[in-house]
Design a protein around this motif. Structure first.
Motif, PDB file in Angstrom:
ATOM      1  N   TYR A  98      12.161 -50.305   3.158  1.00  0.00           N
ATOM      2  CA  TYR A  98      12.276 -49.104   2.140  1.00  0.00           C
ATOM      3  C   TYR A  98      11.027 -48.880   1.285  1.00  0.00           C
ATOM      4  O   TYR A  98      10.618 -47.806   1.146  1.00  0.00           O
ATOM      5  N   GLY A  99      10.181 -49.862   1.409  1.00  0.00           N
ATOM      6  CA  GLY A  99       8.666 -49.479   0.714  1.00  0.00           C
ATOM      7  C   GLY A  99       8.031 -48.870   1.973  1.00  0.00           C
ATOM      8  O   GLY A  99       7.289 -47.838   1.383  1.00  0.00           O
ATOM      9  N   ILE A 100       8.194 -48.715   2.980  1.00  0.00           N
ATOM     10  CA  ILE A 100       7.651 -47.995   4.138  1.00  0.00           C
ATOM     11  C   ILE A 100       8.109 -46.608   3.785  1.00  0.00           C
ATOM     12  O   ILE A 100       7.214 -45.617   4.022  1.00  0.00           O
ATOM     13  N   PHE A 101       9.404 -46.476   3.723  1.00  0.00           N
ATOM     14  CA  PHE A 101       9.913 -44.976   3.529  1.00  0.00           C
ATOM     15  C   PHE A 101       9.345 -44.474   2.321  1.00  0.00           C
ATOM     16  O   PHE A 101       8.806 -43.135   2.330  1.00  0.00           O
ATOM     17  N   LEU A 102       8.955 -45.275   1.265  1.00  0.00           N
ATOM     18  CA  LEU A 102       8.540 -44.760   0.201  1.00  0.00           C
ATOM     19  C   LEU A 102       7.087 -44.372   0.105  1.00  0.00           C
ATOM     20  O   LEU A 102       6.593 -43.315  -0.155  1.00  0.00           O
ATOM     21  N   MET A 103       6.465 -45.249   0.689  1.00  0.00           N
ATOM     22  CA  MET A 103       4.854 -45.360   0.702  1.00  0.00           C
ATOM     23  C   MET A 103       4.496 -44.259   1.742  1.00  0.00           C
ATOM     24  O   MET A 103       3.490 -43.674   1.434  1.00  0.00           O
ATOM     25  N   VAL A 121       3.968 -59.103   9.096  1.00  0.00           N
ATOM     26  CA  VAL A 121       4.473 -57.748   8.267  1.00  0.00           C
ATOM     27  C   VAL A 121       3.086 -56.944   7.575  1.00  0.00           C
ATOM     28  O   VAL A 121       3.034 -55.841   7.742  1.00  0.00           O
ATOM     29  N   PHE A 122       2.016 -57.764   7.066  1.00  0.00           N
ATOM     30  CA  PHE A 122       0.836 -57.456   6.494  1.00  0.00           C
ATOM     31  C   PHE A 122      -0.028 -56.611   7.395  1.00  0.00           C
ATOM     32  O   PHE A 122      -0.531 -55.387   7.290  1.00  0.00           O
ATOM     33  N   LEU A 123      -0.244 -57.006   8.771  1.00  0.00           N
ATOM     34  CA  LEU A 123      -0.881 -56.179   9.703  1.00  0.00           C
ATOM     35  C   LEU A 123      -0.314 -54.727  10.010  1.00  0.00           C
ATOM     36  O   LEU A 123      -1.062 -53.909  10.122  1.00  0.00           O
ATOM     37  N   ILE A 124       0.989 -55.009  10.300  1.00  0.00           N
ATOM     38  CA  ILE A 124       1.800 -53.450  10.423  1.00  0.00           C
ATOM     39  C   ILE A 124       1.580 -52.731   9.536  1.00  0.00           C
ATOM     40  O   ILE A 124       1.302 -51.547   9.618  1.00  0.00           O
ATOM     41  N   LEU A 125       1.679 -52.947   8.283  1.00  0.00           N
ATOM     42  CA  LEU A 125       1.612 -52.223   7.061  1.00  0.00           C
ATOM     43  C   LEU A 125      -0.010 -51.604   6.907  1.00  0.00           C
ATOM     44  O   LEU A 125      -0.106 -50.299   6.574  1.00  0.00           O
ATOM     45  N   VAL A 126      -1.091 -52.518   7.206  1.00  0.00           N
ATOM     46  CA  VAL A 126      -2.317 -52.068   7.142  1.00  0.00           C
ATOM     47  C   VAL A 126      -2.502 -50.982   8.153  1.00  0.00           C
ATOM     48  O   VAL A 126      -3.429 -49.820   7.780  1.00  0.00           O
ATOM     49  N   VAL A 127      -2.112 -51.012   9.281  1.00  0.00           N
ATOM     50  CA  VAL A 127      -2.071 -50.258  10.577  1.00  0.00           C
ATOM     51  C   VAL A 127      -1.209 -48.815  10.025  1.00  0.00           C
ATOM     52  O   VAL A 127      -1.864 -47.764  10.193  1.00  0.00           O
ATOM     53  N   LEU A 128      -0.212 -48.793   9.403  1.00  0.00           N
ATOM     54  CA  LEU A 128       0.627 -47.617   9.198  1.00  0.00           C
ATOM     55  C   LEU A 128      -0.050 -46.986   7.935  1.00  0.00           C
ATOM     56  O   LEU A 128      -0.252 -45.713   7.891  1.00  0.00           O
ATOM     57  N   LEU A 129      -0.459 -47.730   6.951  1.00  0.00           N
ATOM     58  CA  LEU A 129      -0.778 -47.357   5.523  1.00  0.00           C
ATOM     59  C   LEU A 129      -2.098 -47.088   5.607  1.00  0.00           C
ATOM     60  O   LEU A 129      -2.831 -46.259   4.485  1.00  0.00           O
TER      61      LEU A 129
END
Length: 692
Positions: free
Chosen positions: A581-586, A517-525
């Motif tokens: 939901y964090g993805i939607f907000l961030m 999950v961390f790697l996906i979030l790094v790529v997205l954000l």
């Protein structure tokens, strides 16, 4: 939804083509979806880890003469003592069972010390591994025996408990689907306030369910993935819950774009461009988290990973292709009576989430500290979680099989009522029997079936089933027989192996899920700090939700234990779904920051624009998982309650207050080391946008 051409004809053709392809696909997939229930496996060996001692026993038993045995215990009891007539009745009924069914041995009655109870072990290999035949055998015995005039007659034993469990699992799919559809329907009507709009995402979710069932069946046939009643039920919840969440986000953005674009087709293209990345990342995190379950030692958990992933991806495909096509074809009128007119502005009203966010940012440090302390205090409730749930405590309402087992435990304290099975090499069977009889905690050991390779030994412990004393006996047997080639199994040994494998799986899979999950979030954000913030928040929610479970399961619901798998499964679902939901907000916060907004303004704008959608999605998802609490299995009730509570905590506390205040305190450092973190802070704060 990209047009083949730029003309009106091209725009009209694409939605019709997409809808037509879906109709054809559903016609072809329906027969495969109908086979989904047929491949669900609910025997203990289907849940057990491949390398466990008890798994080896179960597999050898299948190969012994007659195949797998179905073992029952018929228990006759009268308070104050059995009469001569009671004994005659019992003997006559057992003789009827012998005439009706092909039994492994003639049942021999064993009386309790006080003369109030008489038990008859009944075993048959005739049903074999056929679950329907096993269930028919148990039902047939129950119909043949019966109490009269104060004499009770109950059928217990591993076979009866398994039959009662199978009956529950057979109803799970239909019960869950009906209840979940009902809950989602009510919530969508309340959210959309339209007599027609709610039908669209609900119908699309139904199509996604057909796709998921067909794909899961295909996965089982191609790769041999284990599908249990539990994983099948959870897949249904995921499809409807996650699919409805994606629909809420898309429909909300589409409504906005209809005010900016004259043609619904153009509005939908803009909506997909706006929320598409967030939806893709959201489904990607859930799918990646679930796929990590493939590393589980338990067959049931490793099978749930790909089955759950199939459900999420089916929801994603349906909500990003079929839903947009249907909405475009129906046009603006589907929103009646609140039709968004082109060029209009939404009616001004104060946003609850804007007000909540504004109040939180007045004293962000105090709010963040208070929220963290609250979550930590709730997490202390995990200290109150009961021990591992025993098989006899697995039902919310006590079935006949459990009542029989409890009667046996009370009336035969000198010996266990549930056999431990030892499988030994045929040439060493006599020596193994002597070793078993000399093991501390063993009340009785008798040789049973054999072939040229293996011999079966039935063992009874002095302690009750699944007690600490019986566990010590199983461990002593394994130590005594170490090096002989023998294996120790049976229901209690299976339960012990399940609990130990769950502990191993937690240690392996939790880090895998966090890393994926961390790697996906790094790529997205494009950041390291923001992903760490989101992961820290969802882990805190998981701990608090489990803590609430500890305060509710035993004290309020009177559950006698905690399912050993709840920690791992609730972690996977709450981390993967909570990050949604964090993805939607961030994602919206980052979009506002890229447009030049200062951190506080970006956080409040993101909360104002996405807060309502996130809240609606959170309520729907929590409600769908809460449906699990209506099932008569303690493990499903516990899992549904923890996930539902966790989703609500994440939606209304963590996203609204803690993530928002942390974002304000961190400022642009939240986007470190990305380029956005190096943008200088404005010298003067921009005027806060008015809540709408």
């Amino acid at each position: 939804m990209r047009a083949v051409g730029t003309g009106t004809g091209g725009r009209r053709a694409v939605p019709w083509a997409v809808a037509g392809l879906w109709v054809v696909a559903l016609v072809l997939l329906l027969p495969l979806a109908g086979k989904f229930a047929d491949v669900q496996q609910n025997r203990a060996v289907d849940y057990l880890p491949d390398g466990a001692d008890s798994t080896q026993v179960a597999r050898v038993q299948d190969e012994l003469p007659g195949g797998e045995s179905t073992d029952l215990v018929v228990v006759y009891h009268r308070d104050g003592g059995l009469t001569a007539a009671d004994r005659e009745t019992a003997a006559a009924q057992i003789a009827g069972v012998e005439r009706e069914f092909e039994l492994s041995d003639a049942p021999r009655g064993v009386a309790s010390a006080d003369g109030s109870t008489l038990m008859y072990p009944v075993s048959s290999t005739e049903p074999g591994q056929d679950e329907e035949a096993q269930l028919a055998f148990v039902d047939g015995v129950r119909e043949t025996v019966g109490g009269t005039g104060g004499l009770s007659a109950e059928v217990g034993g591993p076979g009866a408990v398994g039959a009662d469990m199978d009956e529950v699992f057979e109803t799970i799919d239909g019960t869950l689907l009906t209840a979940t559809l009902g809950v989602v329907t009510v919530l969508l009507v309340l959210i959309y306030r339209s007599p027609f709009l709610w039908l669209v995402p609900l119908a699309v979710a139904g199509a996604a369910t057909v796709l998921a069932m067909a794909a899961a069946y295909g996965t089982h046939e191609l790769f041999g993935i284990t599908i249990t009643g539990q994983s099948g039920g959870i897949m249904t919840v995921l499809v409807l819950g996650a699919g409805t969440d994606y629909a809420l986000l898309l429909v909300s953005r589409y409504r906005e774009e209809l005010r900016r674009h004259e043609r619904p087709y153009d509005a939908m293209r803009a909506a997909l461009r706006g929320c598409g990345p967030a939806v893709l990342a959201s489904s990607g995190t859930v799918a990646a988290g679930l796929l990590c379950l493939l590393a589980a030692d338990l067959n049931s958990s490793s099978g749930m990973g790909p089955v759950g992933m199939v459900g999420v991806l089916a929801a994603l495909v349906a909500m990003t292709t079929l839903l947009p096509a249907v909405l475009v074809l129906l046009g603006r009128r589907v929103f009646w009576p609140l039709i968004p007119a082109y060029g209009s502005t939404p009616k001004a009203r104060r946003s609850l989430f804007a007000a909540m966010g504004t109040s939180a940012t007045r004293r962000p440090a105090a709010v963040l500290t208070g929220g963290a302390v609250l979550l930590g205090a709730l997490a202390l409730g995990t200290l109150n979680l009961g021990g591992d749930l025993r098989q006899e405590d697995a039902f919310t309402e006590r079935p006949d099989s459990v009542s029989a087992m409890r009667t046996l435990a009370e009336e035969y304290p000198e010996r266990g009522a549930q056999p431990i099975t030892v499988i030994a090499p045929a040439g060493d069977a006599d020596e193994v029997v002597e070793r078993v009889r000399g093991t501390e905690g063993v009340a009785e050991a008798a040789p049973g079936r054999a072939d040229g390779t293996w011999a079966e030994i039935t063992v009874f412990a002095t302690a009750p089933p699944e007690s600490a004393g019986e566990t010590r006996t199983i461990e002593a047997l394994r130590d005594t027989l170490d090096g002989t080639g023998a294996h120790v199994g049976g229901p209690s040994a299976e339960h012990l192996d399940l609990a130990r494998s769950e502990a191993r799986d937690r240690a392996v899979i939790v880090p895998l899920v966090l890393a994926a999950v961390f790697l996906i979030l790094v790529v997205l954000l494009r950041s390291l700090v923001a992903p760490l913030l989101l992961l820290g928040a969802v882990v805190a929610v998981w701990g608090a939700a489990l803590g609430i479970g500890g305060l509710v399961f035993g004290p309020l619901l009177d559950f006698a234990g905690t399912d050993p798998g709840i920690g791992l499964l609730s972690f996977v679902f709450l981390v993967a779904l909570g990050v949604d939901y964090g993805i939607f907000l961030m994602h919206r916060m980052r979009e506002e920051s890229l447009n030049g907004a200062e951190p506080q303004a970006a956080a409040l704008t993101a909360l104002r624009t996405t807060g309502g959608v996130i809240a609606s999605a959170g309520v729907v998802l929590a409600a769908t998982f809460a449906v699990l609490t209506t099932l008569p299995l303690v493990a499903m009730v516990e899992l549904g309650l923890v996930i539902a509570v966790g989703v609500l905590l994440d939606t209304f506390l963590v996203r609204t207050y803690l993530v928002t205040t942390a974002s304000v305190l961190l400022g642009r450092r939240m986007w470190w080391p990305g380029a956005l973190s190096r943008t200088p802070e404005p010298e003067h704060r921009e005027r806060q946008p008015e809540p709408v």
